[in-house]
Design a protein around this motif. Structure first.
Motif, PDB file in Angstrom:
ATOM      1  N   THR A  12       0.879  -1.239   0.110  1.00  0.00           N
ATOM      2  CA  THR A  12       0.105   0.021   0.138  1.00  0.00           C
ATOM      3  C   THR A  12       0.928   1.288  -0.069  1.00  0.00           C
ATOM      4  O   THR A  12       0.684   2.438  -0.905  1.00  0.00           O
ATOM      5  CB  THR A  12      -0.891   0.090   1.084  1.00  0.00           C
ATOM      6  OG1 THR A  12      -1.566  -1.321   0.993  1.00  0.00           O
ATOM      7  CG2 THR A  12      -1.957   1.073   1.228  1.00  0.00           C
ATOM      8  N   THR A 105       7.988  -1.397   4.024  1.00  0.00           N
ATOM      9  CA  THR A 105       7.927  -2.994   4.171  1.00  0.00           C
ATOM     10  C   THR A 105       6.999  -3.580   4.990  1.00  0.00           C
ATOM     11  O   THR A 105       6.925  -4.941   5.388  1.00  0.00           O
ATOM     12  CB  THR A 105       9.425  -3.636   4.194  1.00  0.00           C
ATOM     13  OG1 THR A 105      10.130  -2.847   4.877  1.00  0.00           O
ATOM     14  CG2 THR A 105      10.170  -3.796   2.783  1.00  0.00           C
ATOM     15  N   PHE A 129      -6.310 -15.681   9.675  1.00  0.00           N
ATOM     16  CA  PHE A 129      -7.034 -14.822   8.404  1.00  0.00           C
ATOM     17  C   PHE A 129      -5.978 -13.726   7.990  1.00  0.00           C
ATOM     18  O   PHE A 129      -6.471 -13.112   7.027  1.00  0.00           O
ATOM     19  CB  PHE A 129      -8.523 -14.540   8.552  1.00  0.00           C
ATOM     20  CG  PHE A 129      -8.750 -13.456   9.367  1.00  0.00           C
ATOM     21  CD1 PHE A 129      -8.587 -13.672  10.794  1.00  0.00           C
ATOM     22  CD2 PHE A 129      -8.808 -12.263   8.865  1.00  0.00           C
ATOM     23  CE1 PHE A 129      -8.921 -12.670  11.885  1.00  0.00           C
ATOM     24  CE2 PHE A 129      -9.181 -11.099   9.940  1.00  0.00           C
ATOM     25  CZ  PHE A 129      -9.228 -11.446  11.133  1.00  0.00           C
ATOM     26  N   ILE A 287       6.917   5.016   5.794  1.00  0.00           N
ATOM     27  CA  ILE A 287       5.578   5.011   5.644  1.00  0.00           C
ATOM     28  C   ILE A 287       4.813   3.578   6.101  1.00  0.00           C
ATOM     29  O   ILE A 287       5.400   2.596   5.881  1.00  0.00           O
ATOM     30  CB  ILE A 287       5.193   5.661   4.326  1.00  0.00           C
ATOM     31  CG1 ILE A 287       3.744   5.557   4.076  1.00  0.00           C
ATOM     32  CG2 ILE A 287       5.605   4.360   3.347  1.00  0.00           C
ATOM     33  CD1 ILE A 287       2.975   6.349   2.829  1.00  0.00           C
ATOM     34  N   GLY A 288       3.924   3.847   6.479  1.00  0.00           N
ATOM     35  CA  GLY A 288       2.895   2.358   6.971  1.00  0.00           C
ATOM     36  C   GLY A 288       3.409   1.780   7.990  1.00  0.00           C
ATOM     37  O   GLY A 288       3.848   2.308   9.024  1.00  0.00           O
TER      38      GLY A 288
END
Ligand code: FAD
Length: 413
Positions: A12, A105, A129, A287-288
């Motif tokens: 993303t 990552t 899941f 980021i992320g």
């Protein structure tokens, strides 16, 4: 010489950043994205797979094809980063030098870190899941399940999308009712937290929903091992199950640990919470989910970070001061079953509060509604067509809107 930006991770955050930078800077910089495979998974869709509401093959697209023309794509795992010499070494032997490095990552699931979790019951009575294979295997197991104790367990925090295990509980309640066997299924949510969720107002609402749906809540349970059909906590409590759905421990990507000076003890990268520049070296940004920021690990957060991050990489390359504008904005739909969902919106300072998003007329906050459910379903289209290509989504800004929220001031206390 043309400046080089290397982005580690083509999920993303890596994809939307590469596309935004390419749009802003064109041929002025060379952009390269590195990822170990070419399978970009729409992760919010994983929640629906076990219930037969989404199919694994529909959640996957080529990573390379999500990147705008002119962006390089290296398909190889990262072996390590040498932050002293500004070089990344890939598993296939390629060495990439950079002027700016962007770490995107994400996280690595670490089920093997919990004793017995990946033992003989893994894939038979114990599932997750949180990846595509696990979600698909769980669909098979649920479809054959005809009664007994189903336990949903978060081993420890942080995890990505902290509401997803609760959503799983709500959908399981719906799913077993649809199949006419709910009275034969005992559903239990087992969490290390002292309530259903981290933030007090949302925890109260979500805890109330578990109760209404007849889902037992077990709190302050730190899973130490999984053995003979039971979760066992470090303080030796046992929760017996016939089927366990476990969200395993999360850590940063393994190469972070092989890159001296890059990460903390969990493999996350220390990051300035308003500029998104790493604290380890000025030419490294994050980021992320890969960052050690005190915000939720979520796609929405990653998306909102994209604005500040792109602006700051451009400023850094131009030698200008950075923009300290990221406010920790997070926005999550919470699927609650029966075609309904809730929405929560918050940031570093303001916890999820009731009201409407993005203004006084809009989607209801902390309240179940059909509109929110439709918003959650529509998000998949927006993900592939707006968010990843780096386009702005109308009505959704990177800063948390305050208009429409009840009691913002009290949330800031
Ligand atoms: C079940 C589930 C439901 C979710 N639901 C929601 C939701 O409803 N809303 C929401 O906002 N978020 C949701 N999320 C969370 C969201 O998907 C993530 O937070 C988001 O994808 C984070 O983006 P990222 O770029 O940091 O990491 P990712 O998108 O995970 O990308 C990381 C990339 O790095 C690559 N990589 C890792 N290590 C290496 C290496 N050594 N070498 C090369 N490449 C490497 C990986 O292959 C991957 O492509 C959900 C997640 C899950 C699991």
């Amino acid at each position: 010489m043309t400046k080089r930006v290397v982005i580690l991770g083509g999920g993303t955050g890596g994809t939307l950043t590469a596309n935004r930078l390419r749009r802003r800077l064109g041929d002025d910089v060379e952009i390269a994205v590195v990822d170990r495979d070419d399978r970009h998974v729409y992760q919010p869709g994983l929640l629906f797979v076990p219930f037969g509401l989404a199919h694994p093959e529909d959640l996957v697209r080529s990573r390379g094809r999500q990147l705008h023309a002119g962006i390089g794509f290296h398909r190889s795992a990262v072996d390590h980063v040498d932050i002293e010499t500004d070089r990344v070494v890939l598993d296939d032997g390629t060495v990439l030098g950079y002027d700016v490095l962007i770490i995107a990552t994400g996280v690595e699931l670490q089920p093997e870190e919990t004793e017995g979790l990946t033992g003989p019951e893994w894939g038979r009575k114990v599932f997750t899941f949180y990846n595509l294979e696990g979600a698909a295997a769980l669909e098979g197991a649920l479809s054959h399940f005809d009664g007994g104790r189903v336990v949903v367990n978060v081993v420890d925090l942080p995890i990505k999308c902290p509401v997803a295990p609760l959503e799983f509980c709500f959908l399981a309640d719906w799913y077993f009712q649809e199949r006419g066997i709910r009275d034969r299924v005992q559903l239990t949510y087992v969490t290390p937290l002292d309530g259903a969720f981290t933030k007090p107002v949302a925890a109260k609402v979500l805890g109330g929903m578990l109760e209404e749906k007849g889902i037992e809540l077990v709190t302050e349970f730190n899973t130490g091992s999984v053995e003979d059909g039971a979760l066992v906590s470090y303080d030796e409590r046992r929760v017996e199950f016939d089927l366990a759905v476990v969200v395993p421990l999360h850590g940063g990507a393994a190469y972070v640990g092989r890159s001296p000076g890059l990460g903390d003890e969990l493999g996350f990268v220390p990051t300035d919470q308003v500029t998104l520049q790493s604290k380890v070296k000025p030419n490294i940004f994050v980021i992320g989910d890969a960052s050690a920021l005190p915000t939720s690990k979520a796609g929405s957060v990653t998306h909102f970070e994209g604005d500040t991050l792109t602006a700051n990489v451009v400023r850094f390359l131009a030698g200008e001061p950075l923009d300290a504008s990221f406010d920790g904005h997070a926005n999550c739909f919470i699927e609650s079953g029966f075609g309904q969902a809730m929405l929560i919106d918050f940031n570093y300072d303001t916890e999820p509060l009731p009201g409407h998003f993005p203004a006084s007329v809009g989607l209801p906050l902390l309240k179940q509604s059909r509109l929110n459910h439709l918003g959650k379903l529509m998000f998949s289209w927006l993900y592939w067509h707006s968010l990843l290509p780096g386009r702005d989504i109308p009505g959704i800004g990177s800063h948390m809107p305050e208009a429409g929220k009840h009691g913002v001031a009290q949330g800031k206390e």
